[in-house]
Design an enzyme around this catalytic site. Structure first.
Site, PDB file in Angstrom:
ATOM      1  CG  ASP A   3      30.311 -57.176 -48.771  1.00 26.68           C
ATOM      2  OD1 ASP A   3      30.996 -57.782 -49.624  1.00 26.68           O
ATOM      3  OD2 ASP A   3      29.168 -56.765 -49.029  1.00 26.68           O
ATOM      4  CG  ASP A   4      33.335 -54.891 -50.830  1.00 27.96           C
ATOM      5  OD1 ASP A   4      34.286 -55.221 -51.554  1.00 27.96           O
ATOM      6  OD2 ASP A   4      32.200 -55.392 -50.925  1.00 27.96           O
ATOM      7  CG  HIS A  61      27.977 -62.244 -53.606  1.00 33.94           C
ATOM      8  ND1 HIS A  61      29.104 -63.031 -53.465  1.00 33.94           N
ATOM      9  CD2 HIS A  61      28.295 -61.036 -53.059  1.00 33.94           C
ATOM     10  CE1 HIS A  61      30.052 -62.325 -52.857  1.00 33.94           C
ATOM     11  NE2 HIS A  61      29.585 -61.123 -52.597  1.00 33.94           N
ATOM     12  CG  HIS A  86      30.737 -61.979 -47.766  1.00 35.03           C
ATOM     13  ND1 HIS A  86      29.441 -62.247 -48.131  1.00 35.03           N
ATOM     14  CD2 HIS A  86      31.178 -61.053 -48.660  1.00 35.03           C
ATOM     15  CE1 HIS A  86      29.105 -61.522 -49.187  1.00 35.03           C
ATOM     16  NE2 HIS A  86      30.160 -60.772 -49.514  1.00 35.03           N
ATOM     17  CD  GLU A 130      24.471 -57.330 -51.780  1.00 36.53           C
ATOM     18  OE1 GLU A 130      24.997 -56.362 -51.207  1.00 36.53           O
ATOM     19  OE2 GLU A 130      25.015 -57.928 -52.729  1.00 36.53           O
ATOM     20  CG  HIS A 190      34.317 -58.844 -52.042  1.00 33.99           C
ATOM     21  ND1 HIS A 190      34.102 -59.690 -53.109  1.00 33.99           N
ATOM     22  CD2 HIS A 190      33.152 -58.817 -51.335  1.00 33.99           C
ATOM     23  CE1 HIS A 190      32.857 -60.151 -53.056  1.00 33.99           C
ATOM     24  NE2 HIS A 190      32.257 -59.642 -51.981  1.00 33.99           N
TER      25      HIS A 190
END
Length: 341
Positions: free
Chosen positions: A285-286, A204, A24, A207, A26
């Site tokens: 994630d980011d 997703h 996961h 969340e 990005h």
């Protein structure tokens, strides 16, 4: 294997050497402020920040939308194939340093094509870097095209059309961006089409959105993996289903903290997930925006929840069993984890 750690340093050392996959991530969310400034200068793009420090100060979010606003603004510096290549090279170097052997990377083509960037430019830049990492270091990878859920399904269909010439480089499709108000059901038809094309499916869900969104992702989109999934724990029947189906959840602890999904990592549900038998994994994630790459996520949540060696090994094993690698390749990575542990 002794199951407890004598200190946080001992736990950190164990995490550092633990073979792992990241499922996961990005790629646009790995754009560090330093590279943002470099690319802005390279491409003559004006950005509303005077310094790297000013960018980092702006990375204070109270919810998902706060983050997305600056995320889309930041990606505006990405213009050329070389930009996408350099962005991906920088992420892969950090991942490899963290013991990551395999990555499954999301990219958001709609965030670029709407700015006039050609789909081919994006894919070619990213995959050139992935190929180099495999040739030089043996790192393997899968590329996942994410649809932006705040846009229409018709726009997602058009993006899938653009992807058709590149399906030999794209392993799957995903669904990201603003969750609340944009349920998985909105994209049922385009996901069915992607499935018919032989693509893997992820989304997703759970969340910020309710457990009902996870149900929709399973029943309507027929996903192979759930990204996040935290709020599944609010529905015991859903938890039992996810366990029985062996559904992987790609959990992102520092993201959850930064976006106020949890107020404190000590309250993070990861240990509860593991104890329930859920196939949870740890991911970044980011990472540029949320304060850490994959090992930083492992360390932070392991310290906060006092995770054992067995917990960490389970998380690493889940990261490979939940990947889209072949069963033969999965087995090789699982053997490496067992040998390390």
């Amino acid at each position: 294997m002794t199951d407890s750690f004598a200190s946080a340093d001992e736990r950190a050392a164990f995490i550092a050497g633990l073979p792992k996959a990241e499922l996961h991530l990005h790629i646009e969310g790995s754009l560090e402020p330093e590279l943002m400034f470099e690319l802005a200068q390279r491409n003559g793009v004006a950005i509303p920040f005077a310094s790297v420090e000013e960018v980092r100060a702006a990375y204070a979010f109270s919810n998902l939308q706060d983050f997305l606003d600056i995320y889309y603004q930041g990606m505006g510096v990405l213009r050329t194939e070389q930009d996408f290549h350099d962005l991906t090279v920088a992420y892969l170097a950090r991942a490899r340093a963290d013991g990551v052997r395999h990555v499954e990377i999301f990219f958001d083509p709609q965030g670029h094509t709407m700015r006039g960037i050609a789909f081919e430019t994006i894919v070619t830049g990213i995959t050139r870097a992935l190929d180099e990492a495999h040739a030089k270091h043996g790192m393997t990878s899968k590329l996942i095209l994410s649809f932006l859920r705040h846009l229409s399904e018709a726009e997602a269909e058009a993006t899938l059309d653009e992807a058709l010439p590149f399906l030999d480089r794209i392993a799957g499709v995903g669904l990201d961006s603003s969750e609340v108000g944009h349920p998985p059901s909105k994209f049922e038809r385009v996901f069915a089409r992607a499935r018919d094309l032989g693509l893997k499916l992820v989304a997703h869900a759970g969340e910020e959105g309710p457990p009902a969104y996870v149900h929709e992702a399973l029943d309507l989109l027929k996903v192979d993996r759930i990204d996040h999934g935290n709020r599944s724990l609010e529905d015991p029947a859903l938890v039992a289903r996810l366990v029985s189906e062996g559904m992987t959840l790609t959990v992102c602890p520092l993201s959850n903290l930064k976006l106020c999904v949890v107020d404190d990592l000590a309250d993070h549900p990861l240990k509860t997930m593991l104890d329930a038998g859920l196939a949870a994994t740890v991911n970044s994630d980011d990472p540029s925006y949320f304060g850490g790459y994959v090992n930083a996520n492992y360390r932070a949540v392991a310290d906060a929840l006092d995770l054992s060696k067995a917990d960490l090994v389970t998380l690493a094993r889940n990261s490979f069993t939940g990947s889209f690698l072949s069963e033969i390749d999965k087995a090789k990575h699982l053997e490496a984890i067992d040998a390390y542990a």
